[in-house]
Design a protein around this motif. Structure first.
Motif, PDB file in Angstrom:
ATOM      1  N   SER A  26      78.387 103.977  37.742  1.00  7.35           N
ATOM      2  CA  SER A  26      77.291 103.286  38.419  1.00  7.35           C
ATOM      3  C   SER A  26      77.564 103.033  39.892  1.00  7.35           C
ATOM      4  O   SER A  26      76.752 102.433  40.584  1.00  7.35           O
ATOM      5  N   GLY A  27      78.746 103.473  40.409  1.00  3.07           N
ATOM      6  CA  GLY A  27      79.001 103.436  41.843  1.00  3.07           C
ATOM      7  C   GLY A  27      79.889 102.311  42.334  1.00  3.07           C
ATOM      8  O   GLY A  27      80.364 102.355  43.466  1.00  3.07           O
ATOM      9  N   GLN A  28      80.158 101.285  41.500  1.00  6.49           N
ATOM     10  CA  GLN A  28      81.014 100.183  41.943  1.00  6.49           C
ATOM     11  C   GLN A  28      82.489 100.554  41.821  1.00  6.49           C
ATOM     12  O   GLN A  28      82.849 101.507  41.128  1.00  6.49           O
ATOM     13  N   THR A  29      83.326  99.774  42.505  1.00  5.44           N
ATOM     14  CA  THR A  29      84.770  99.994  42.466  1.00  5.44           C
ATOM     15  C   THR A  29      85.450  98.812  41.782  1.00  5.44           C
ATOM     16  O   THR A  29      85.157  97.656  42.086  1.00  5.44           O
ATOM     17  N   PHE A  30      86.358  99.124  40.857  1.00  6.64           N
ATOM     18  CA  PHE A  30      87.095  98.113  40.116  1.00  6.64           C
ATOM     19  C   PHE A  30      88.565  98.522  40.007  1.00  6.64           C
ATOM     20  O   PHE A  30      88.914  99.690  40.224  1.00  6.64           O
ATOM     21  N   GLU A  31      89.403  97.567  39.610  1.00 12.60           N
ATOM     22  CA  GLU A  31      90.784  97.863  39.243  1.00 12.60           C
ATOM     23  C   GLU A  31      90.762  98.699  37.964  1.00 12.60           C
ATOM     24  O   GLU A  31      89.998  98.432  37.037  1.00 12.60           O
ATOM     25  N   ARG A  32      91.598  99.737  37.912  1.00 16.87           N
ATOM     26  CA  ARG A  32      91.583 100.644  36.762  1.00 16.87           C
ATOM     27  C   ARG A  32      91.816  99.903  35.438  1.00 16.87           C
ATOM     28  O   ARG A  32      91.144 100.165  34.435  1.00 16.87           O
ATOM     29  N   VAL A  33      92.760  98.989  35.433  1.00 11.30           N
ATOM     30  CA  VAL A  33      93.057  98.248  34.198  1.00 11.30           C
ATOM     31  C   VAL A  33      91.829  97.468  33.735  1.00 11.30           C
ATOM     32  O   VAL A  33      91.539  97.396  32.533  1.00 11.30           O
ATOM     33  N   SER A  34      91.076  96.903  34.660  1.00  8.19           N
ATOM     34  CA  SER A  34      89.877  96.145  34.300  1.00  8.19           C
ATOM     35  C   SER A  34      88.846  97.041  33.623  1.00  8.19           C
ATOM     36  O   SER A  34      88.195  96.643  32.649  1.00  8.19           O
ATOM     37  N   VAL A  35      88.696  98.254  34.141  1.00 13.22           N
ATOM     38  CA  VAL A  35      87.747  99.202  33.549  1.00 13.22           C
ATOM     39  C   VAL A  35      88.179  99.565  32.136  1.00 13.22           C
ATOM     40  O   VAL A  35      87.367  99.611  31.201  1.00 13.22           O
ATOM     41  N   ARG A  36      89.478  99.802  31.954  1.00 17.88           N
ATOM     42  CA  ARG A  36      89.986 100.173  30.627  1.00 17.88           C
ATOM     43  C   ARG A  36      89.746  99.054  29.622  1.00 17.88           C
ATOM     44  O   ARG A  36      89.357  99.291  28.472  1.00 17.88           O
ATOM     45  N   VAL A  37      90.001  97.820  30.032  1.00 18.40           N
ATOM     46  CA  VAL A  37      89.808  96.677  29.132  1.00 18.40           C
ATOM     47  C   VAL A  37      88.339  96.575  28.715  1.00 18.40           C
ATOM     48  O   VAL A  37      88.022  96.433  27.529  1.00 18.40           O
ATOM     49  N   CYS A  38      87.442  96.622  29.678  1.00 21.07           N
ATOM     50  CA  CYS A  38      86.011  96.496  29.382  1.00 21.07           C
ATOM     51  C   CYS A  38      85.539  97.633  28.482  1.00 21.07           C
ATOM     52  O   CYS A  38      84.734  97.427  27.565  1.00 21.07           O
ATOM     53  N   VAL A  56      94.198  90.569  31.682  1.00 22.30           N
ATOM     54  CA  VAL A  56      92.813  90.931  31.985  1.00 22.30           C
ATOM     55  C   VAL A  56      91.957  90.834  30.719  1.00 22.30           C
ATOM     56  O   VAL A  56      90.812  90.372  30.758  1.00 22.30           O
ATOM     57  N   GLU A  57      92.537  91.246  29.598  1.00 21.92           N
ATOM     58  CA  GLU A  57      91.801  91.168  28.331  1.00 21.92           C
ATOM     59  C   GLU A  57      91.419  89.726  28.004  1.00 21.92           C
ATOM     60  O   GLU A  57      90.305  89.444  27.563  1.00 21.92           O
ATOM     61  N   ARG A  58      92.339  88.789  28.225  1.00 16.24           N
ATOM     62  CA  ARG A  58      92.039  87.380  27.971  1.00 16.24           C
ATOM     63  C   ARG A  58      90.894  86.900  28.860  1.00 16.24           C
ATOM     64  O   ARG A  58      90.000  86.173  28.413  1.00 16.24           O
ATOM     65  N   MET A  59      90.923  87.299  30.123  1.00 16.72           N
ATOM     66  CA  MET A  59      89.855  86.899  31.048  1.00 16.72           C
ATOM     67  C   MET A  59      88.503  87.458  30.605  1.00 16.72           C
ATOM     68  O   MET A  59      87.490  86.754  30.617  1.00 16.72           O
ATOM     69  N   VAL A  60      88.492  88.742  30.208  1.00 17.25           N
ATOM     70  CA  VAL A  60      87.232  89.379  29.811  1.00 17.25           C
ATOM     71  C   VAL A  60      86.689  88.750  28.535  1.00 17.25           C
ATOM     72  O   VAL A  60      85.492  88.474  28.417  1.00 17.25           O
ATOM     73  N   ARG A  61      87.573  88.513  27.568  1.00 20.62           N
ATOM     74  CA  ARG A  61      87.124  87.887  26.321  1.00 20.62           C
ATOM     75  C   ARG A  61      86.570  86.488  26.576  1.00 20.62           C
ATOM     76  O   ARG A  61      85.609  86.060  25.938  1.00 20.62           O
ATOM     77  N   SER A  62      87.190  85.775  27.515  1.00 21.95           N
ATOM     78  CA  SER A  62      86.700  84.450  27.867  1.00 21.95           C
ATOM     79  C   SER A  62      85.297  84.544  28.479  1.00 21.95           C
ATOM     80  O   SER A  62      84.404  83.742  28.167  1.00 21.95           O
ATOM     81  N   THR A  63      85.099  85.541  29.336  1.00 17.99           N
ATOM     82  CA  THR A  63      83.778  85.747  29.940  1.00 17.99           C
ATOM     83  C   THR A  63      82.748  86.118  28.885  1.00 17.99           C
ATOM     84  O   THR A  63      81.606  85.636  28.907  1.00 17.99           O
TER      85      THR A  63
END
Length: 534
Positions: free
Chosen positions: A44-56, A106-113
């Motif tokens: 979709s064109g945005q830039t993220f940390e690679r690990v964040s993308v993998r977790v999501c 990162v996984e903990r942060m995403v699950r919290s969100t």
């Protein structure tokens, strides 16, 4: 001393100016909240940390960004220029080079969100795999083993004609077909298959405001210790839900579903077959699909697909297909373990089982988490082998098209010599059925060519140019358009025609034969022109 004083003053002034300088917002990953060490650009064109993308992607989650949009994590491309900019900024400001965040943190942060969104938002929020499993934990699966000889030969199968197999591409997920509102092959609205039910059953008039005594009467028979009473009740309900579409919602109550769940576990062929067929009829109503999954039926359908009677297997595949049409069910069905038995069912002796299993897998692989699961199961070589031998080739290719959209699926397909296999199928195709197969072959090759540095070399080795030129000259309009684009990419002309390096699936879908809203991939109806019932 004056010189020394001036020197000190300059040093002091320089430090006071530089110290409050903040990290540019663009350098911070919107998900992890830290300075990016390995930035990647997503579809979709945005830039993220690679690990964040993998977790999501592993969690099947897409966070809501500040502008209200949700990113598409289907593909990721290293953003080397941005990484270089970040490193230069660190050096010029005396900041340490960033290191990649830990996956677990990162996984903990995403699950919290995810949990926060679930508490504060509406039906748009996805639920985690753990919560899906918790929702069906109170209905544990019962593994049954039935002797095939207990099931007598069924004289008359339910018919459905087929023409024009087609797939639709969705705008929201680049290159991914839309889940079409359709029905399993084993379902039939034809009255010719209703001889199993006595004519007097037609006089039953259960409606949306049906009385409690009538419901109690059905449930009492469904739970009876006498098998003939169980069969009589489930056959009556099967007939009603086939001929009376208006009753499907009113009959899909927790009490009735609980009683039907017991019959799906029956050792008697007729009872089990009619119970699963009734469930398919109920599942045709969109409002019932999520309720059925959350009532614990998926593990029972999986057991029936793996070890039930042959006709039960047909209906179990049809039920999973019907339930998989609902977006809210896709992750749950994958989490509960339906992918392996559906893959095995692709080799069933029953055409209906093969058909509905393939389409169940097709719809389940519309989401990334199920694509990853299927790739990890090693499904790609098996699917390619089935496609190559002509076994349900056009439908199997639809699943491969979905897998090719993801990074994991594309890599697995390239490793398994998919390019050579697909090009070979293009050369050997003949007849009406193979025209649908040819279109899907080109669609799969087109998906593989997107964002892959390996594709061009593999395509040249497989002599794809010759086969694609033939498609460009003699194929259907859709196949010709995709073949033309692949050939252009292989010749390196994309930039000459106005394309740029950032163009991906979504950009390409906006042009040519692949409409962003709807795109027909194959030439034979996936579902049958006439809906058939149970």
């Amino acid at each position: 001393m004056g010189g020394n004083g001036k020197h000190r003053w300059k040093i002091s002034f320089h430090r006071s100016n530089s110290s409050p300088k903040q990290t540019p917002k663009d350098f911070i990953c919107p998900i992890s909240g830290s300075l990016m060490s390995d930035p990647v650009v997503v579809s979709s064109g945005q830039t993220f940390e690679r690990v964040s993308v993998r977790v999501c992607r592993d969690l099947g989650y897409s966070p809501r960004l500040e502008d209200g949009s949700r990113p598409d994590f289907t593909t990721e491309i290293p953003n080397k220029a941005f990484k270089s900019t970040i490193l230069k900024w660190c050096e010029s400001n005396g900041t340490e080079h960033p290191s990649a965040p830990e996956y677990s943190s990162v996984e903990r942060m995403v699950r919290s969100t995810m949990a926060a969104e679930e508490r504060n938002s509406g039906p748009e929020i996805r639920i985690s795999e753990r919560e899906l499993l918790r929702g069906v934990a109170e209905n544990p699966p019962l593994i049954l083993s039935h002797a095939a000889t207990e099931l007598g030969h069924r004289v008359n199968h339910f018919h459905s004609s087929s023409s024009d197999e087609s797939v639709v591409i969705a705008a929201g997920s680049p290159g991914t077909p839309l889940p079409l509102a359709t029905r399993p092959l084993c379902y039939s609205s034809s009255s010719s298959s209703s001889e199993i039910v006595a004519n007097e059953i037609l006089s039953l008039t259960i409606g949306p405001n049906s009385s409690t005594p009538e419901e109690d009467q059905f449930i009492a028979k469904l739970k009876s210790a006498e098998v003939y009473e169980q069969e009589e009740a489930v056959v009556s309900l099967r007939k009603l839900t086939r001929t009376r579409e208006d009753l499907r919602v009113s009959l899909c109550t927790p009490r009735l579903l609980s009683a039907v769940r017991l019959l799906i576990q029956s050792k008697y062929a007729a009872v089990q077959v009619h119970a699963i067929a009734l469930l398919v009829n109920l599942s045709l109503e969109k409002r019932n699909k999520v309720q059925i999954v959350r009532s614990g039926f998926v593990p029972l359908l999986i057991d029936a697909l793996k070890g039930g009677f042959s006709e039960s297997q047909e209906h179990a595949a049809g039920a999973l297909f019907s339930l998989a049409l609902e977006d809210d069910n896709k992750m749950a069905i994958g989490v509960l373990g339906a992918l392996p038995p559906l893959m095995h069912a692709l080799r069933s002796e029953s055409e209906r089982t093969r058909h509905d299993s393939a389409l169940a897998l097709y719809h389940l692989t519309l989401i990334q988490s199920n694509r990853v699961k299927l790739v990890k199961l090693g499904a790609v070589p098996s699917l390619l082998a089935m496609a190559k031998t002509g076994e349900s080739a056009s439908r199997v290719l639809l699943i491969l098209c979905n897998l090719a959209v993801s990074v994991e699926g594309r890599s697995a397909m390239l490793d398994a010599n998919a390019v050579e296999c697909l090009v070979g199928m293009l050369r050997n195709g003949e007849g009406a059925e193979s025209e649908a197969t040819r279109e899907n072959c080109v669609a799969a090759l087109y998906a593989l060519s997107q964002g892959s540095m390996r594709f061009k070399g593999l395509a040249k080795e497989a002599r794809a140019v010759e086969a694609l030129r033939e498609v460009e000259e003699k194929g259907s309009e859709r196949a010709r358009e995709k073949a033309k684009r692949i050939l252009r990419m292989m010749k390196g002309r994309e930039e000459e025609d106005g394309g740029d390096e950032g163009e991906d699936w979504e950009g390409i879908l906006n042009s040519g034969g692949m409409s962003r809203s709807r795109y027909r991939v194959a030439g034979k109806n996936l579902y049958g022109a006439n809906s058939t019932t149970f």
